[in-house]
Write an enzyme that holds these catalytic residues in place. Structure first.
Site, PDB file in Angstrom:
ATOM      1  N   GLU A 495       0.843  -1.194   0.000  1.00  0.00           N
ATOM      2  CA  GLU A 495       0.000   0.000   0.000  1.00  0.00           C
ATOM      3  C   GLU A 495       0.886   1.256   0.000  1.00  0.00           C
ATOM      4  O   GLU A 495       1.738   1.417   0.859  1.00  0.00           O
ATOM      5  CB  GLU A 495      -0.862  -0.029   1.268  1.00  0.00           C
ATOM      6  N   ASP A 568      -1.196  -1.135   5.782  1.00  0.00           N
ATOM      7  CA  ASP A 568      -1.054  -0.562   7.126  1.00  0.00           C
ATOM      8  C   ASP A 568      -2.078  -1.176   8.079  1.00  0.00           C
ATOM      9  O   ASP A 568      -3.149  -1.623   7.657  1.00  0.00           O
ATOM     10  CB  ASP A 568      -1.296   0.948   7.062  1.00  0.00           C
ATOM     11  N   ASP A 570      -4.295   0.025   9.830  1.00  0.00           N
ATOM     12  CA  ASP A 570      -5.304   1.024  10.180  1.00  0.00           C
ATOM     13  C   ASP A 570      -6.522   0.826   9.284  1.00  0.00           C
ATOM     14  O   ASP A 570      -6.568  -0.108   8.477  1.00  0.00           O
ATOM     15  CB  ASP A 570      -4.725   2.446  10.039  1.00  0.00           C
ATOM     16  N   ASP A 572      -7.682   2.524   6.729  1.00  0.00           N
ATOM     17  CA  ASP A 572      -7.416   2.623   5.285  1.00  0.00           C
ATOM     18  C   ASP A 572      -6.774   1.338   4.761  1.00  0.00           C
ATOM     19  O   ASP A 572      -7.137   0.824   3.706  1.00  0.00           O
ATOM     20  CB  ASP A 572      -6.460   3.794   5.008  1.00  0.00           C
TER      21      ASP A 572
END
Ligand code: 1YM
Length: 709
Positions: A495, A568, A570, A572
């Site tokens: 990403e 990640d 998180d 997103d």
């Protein structure tokens, strides 16, 4: 030793019949020096060394003739024919006879001077040395012969080394002289039919003093060559035909006694290279044959008796060329009479000169190329210039150097510039009016068209590539591919750009490829197939995996064994992971079914415990470690994303198979991801009304775990 003896026995068996007519072959007599003028131990030593030299050829035939199959066998024939051709090229012979005998032997004769038969101080004749010493030719190669020929009989000893028997006859000084080599050893048959080892030539018969020439007949050693190796008439025919083009006026007669239906054929080419180019031209012609000829000299540093010395070499340059309407290019090249199928310095000089003249003279100010000139795209490349070219390039000079694996490439450096200068002025003369006006114009048009077509094709290709974001290899531009593909290789889908850099740096480039995601991944759960295929990220992924998509997906041809999603830790990252899984679920499902898809689990926290770096993958793990080791909150480093890790950290936590944590993605994970992707769309999408409605009706349903796929 034992091997040598068996070889001898079988070879004798094979040749017995052949020799029966003249003198039945018997077991070779023990090697004796009785008949030699000198019987000193020095002499025996020389003889042993000589035979050991030939044994080297037998031990590694491939090094000398390329192998022991049909190609190697033909090579023997070329060696002998080429010696006769060298004599013709030197201007001493004009007729060559080649006969393929029923018993598998090959006979070649010429009407040249005859190999020298004078005896040296050790009692051996040049004839004997030519057939028994490797590279003997050079020693005799001074004078006329060295200026004309190629390897001056160098190959004759290789032929003897790989023949069970060889008979050499020389017509010279009013007689025919014969020396037989039985299993490489020189000698002659006595009237009794017994073979007697000797260096003395047998005087076979008297002939008119003006008759000269050389005749060589040899029986390839069946112990050496593969059973299926056979001399092909067509191949000999091609070789002989080519040779005729190289030596204008040379007559070659070819007979195949193995085939009663094959009548002897005769070859003669009066025009030399021009005839050859005509013979090679196929289809309609654009130009007549242009011939360029020159005699020049060049200097070369060579070792003479151990010291480097500058020698001046004479060099003949002979070129014939023409253009035909097709697109193929045929350039044949030779050094003396030796074909150089891999080209070399002479061909490089020729091609360079054509490019120079074509661009600077022929195409300069061509209307057709005006437009391209603005973008500096108007220069014709060698392949534009050589479209439809048929050419023969020949240089003649002593002691050429060859290079490359098969030694079929001329290496002598100085030849390049000589040929360049000669061709430059010869071809420039033609373009400046030496040729017919209509032909000059036709050639200019042809070359300009080739430039235009190439530029147009390239532009089209670039457009198509741009549309697909593909590099020249057909792979996505942004893919940092690995060197080895297959089950042990992996594709890391990363990403964002910030993590891609360290990932590329920290990976094992042998087996790990990195594909950074830059744009939005389409939600394959609700997009049409067309939309999916038009999405740059989906397209890049499908192309990189290389196994197709949908019904046509073929897991066997996947370029990687593992697909690893590196996002990640998180929301997103979670979203992107869902979208990737959704894409695979809908369009590359077998990857999931075969358990080839993984999600890397990057840590959220890092700290040092007793000087050692320790990671925590979530808050619970962090708190447990903090309690156990008394780590205060300020001692923790929190990773907001993969992009914040340095190369070492990324390597240890997500790249190194020994230390990283991967989670295999199942079909259930993918199904859940599909649902979650839908949820994300609603929660993060731009459609505010839908989002509001959704939150109002489903607020109790939103499941944090589902989002955290
Ligand atoms: C059927 C094969 O080998 N012809 C042939 C070879 C030689 C000569 C003439 C020759 C060369 C020279 C002088 C010279 C060779 N001679 C030698 C060596 N036909 C066939 N015809 N006189 C005759 O090079 O000066 C090697 S090949 F070394 F003995 F001179």
């Amino acid at each position: 030793m034992a091997q040598k003896r068996t070889a001898k026995k079988t070879a004798q068996k094979a040749t017995k019949k052949a020799a029966a007519k003249k003198a039945p072959a018997k077991k070779a007599a023990p090697k004796k020096a009785a008949n030699r003028r000198s019987s000193s131990s020095d002499y025996d030593q020389t003889k042993i060394q000589v035979l050991e030299g030939l044994d080297a050829v037998r031990k590694r035939p491939g090094m000398y003739i390329g192998g022991t199959g049909p190609e190697g066998l033909h090579h023997l024939v070329w060696e002998i024919i080429d010696n006769a051709v060298d004599e013709a090229a030197a201007g001493f012979a004009s007729n060559i006879d080649v006969t393929l005998h029923k018993d598998g032997s090959i006979e070649v004769s010429d009407d040249g001077r005859g190999i020298p038969i004078g005896r040296k101080s050790d009692g051996r004749t040049a004839l004997e040395v030519v057939f028994t010493e490797l590279h003997a030719g050079g020693k005799f190669g001074s004078g006329a012969y060295s200026a004309s020929g190629g390897l001056h009989g160098v190959g004759a000893s290789v032929v003897n080394a790989l023949a069970s028997k060889l008979v050499a006859e020389v017509d010279r000084d009013g007689a025919t002289w014969r020396l037989v080599f039985l299993e490489r050893e020189p000698g002659n048959y006595l009237n009794s039919g017994k073979f007697k080892p000797t260096s003395k030539l047998a005087k076979v018969k008297k002939i008119p003093t003006n008759r000269t020439g050389t005749r060589v007949r040899f029986w390839p050693d069946l112990q050496i060559f593969d059973d299926e190796a056979k001399i092909e008439y067509e191949q000999v025919r091609d070789h002989v035909a080519r040779v005729c083009f190289l030596v204008p006026g040379l007559h070659v007669r070819l007979s195949d006694k193995r085939n009663p239906n094959q009548k002897p054929e005769e070859f003669v080419a009066a025009g030399g290279l021009a005839d050859y180019v005509d013979f090679l031209s196929i289809g309609e012609t654009v130009t007549d044959i242009i011939t360029i000829q020159d005699e020049a000299t060049f200097e070369e540093r060579v070792p003479v008796d151990g010291t480097m010395t500058t020698v001046t070499r004479p060099c003949g340059i002979s070129i014939a060329l023409r253009w035909v309407k097709g697109y193929d290019s045929t350039i044949v090249s030779f050094v003396n009479t030796i074909p150089t199928s891999d080209g070399g310095t002479h061909v490089a000089g020729f091609e360079r000169a054509l490019s120079k003249v074509a661009n600077d003279e022929l195409l300069a100010d061509t209307k057709k190329l005006k437009k391209l000139a603005k973008s500096n795209n108007d220069r014709a490349t060698p392949s534009d210039i050589q479209e439809g070219l048929v050419a023969a390039v020949k240089v003649t000079f002593p002691e050429p150097q060859f290079k490359g694996q098969t030694k079929q490439e001329l290496g002598t450096p100085a030849v390049q510039n000589l040929v360049y200068e000669t061709v430059k002025s010869g071809f420039a003369d033609w373009t400046a009016g030496g040729g017919k006006k209509t032909q000059i114009n036709a050639l200019r048009d042809k070359m300009a068209q080739a430039v235009l077509s190439r530029v147009a094709a390239k532009q089209q290709l670039e457009l198509r590539r741009k549309a697909a974001n593909l590099s020249s290899t057909g792979m996505p531009d942004k893919l940092a591919d690995c060197r080895v593909h297959g089950p042990d290789s992996e594709l890391l889908i990363v990403e964002g750009n910030s993590a891609a850099g360290p990932a590329k740096e920290g990976r094992n480039a042998e087996t790990m490829a990195v594909l950074p995601l830059r744009g939005k991944v389409v939600n394959a759960g609700k997009a049409s197939l067309k939309q999916v295929l038009e999405n740059a990220e989906a397209q890049a992924l499908i192309t990189a995996i290389g196994a197709g998509s949908g019904k046509d997906f073929d897991v066997e041809s996947a370029r990687y064994g593992r697909i690893i999603i590196l996002c990640d830790a998180d929301v997103d990252g979670s979203h992107i992971r869902c979208l990737l899984l959704t894409l695979m679920y809908h369009h590359m499902r077998p990857l999931l079914e075969h358990g080839m898809v993984f999600a890397a689990q990057p840590p959220l926290f890092a700290t040092k415990i007793k000087g050692e770096l320790v990671y925590a993958y979530d808050e619970v793990e962090r708190d447990a470690l903090a309690d156990k080791h008394n780590i205060t909150p300020d001692k923790w480093k929190r990773f907001k994303g993969l992009g914040e890790m340095n190369v070492d950290e990324l390597e240890e936590t997500t790249l190194d198979p020994q230390t990283r944590i991967l989670k295999r993605m199942t079909m259930n994970d993918a199904k859940a991801a599909t649902k979650a992707a839908k949820l994300f769309d609603v929660l993060m999408g731009s459609d505010v009304a839908t989002r509001r409605d959704y939150i109002i009706t489903n607020s109790g349903l939103i499941n944090q775990e589902l989002l955290d796929i």
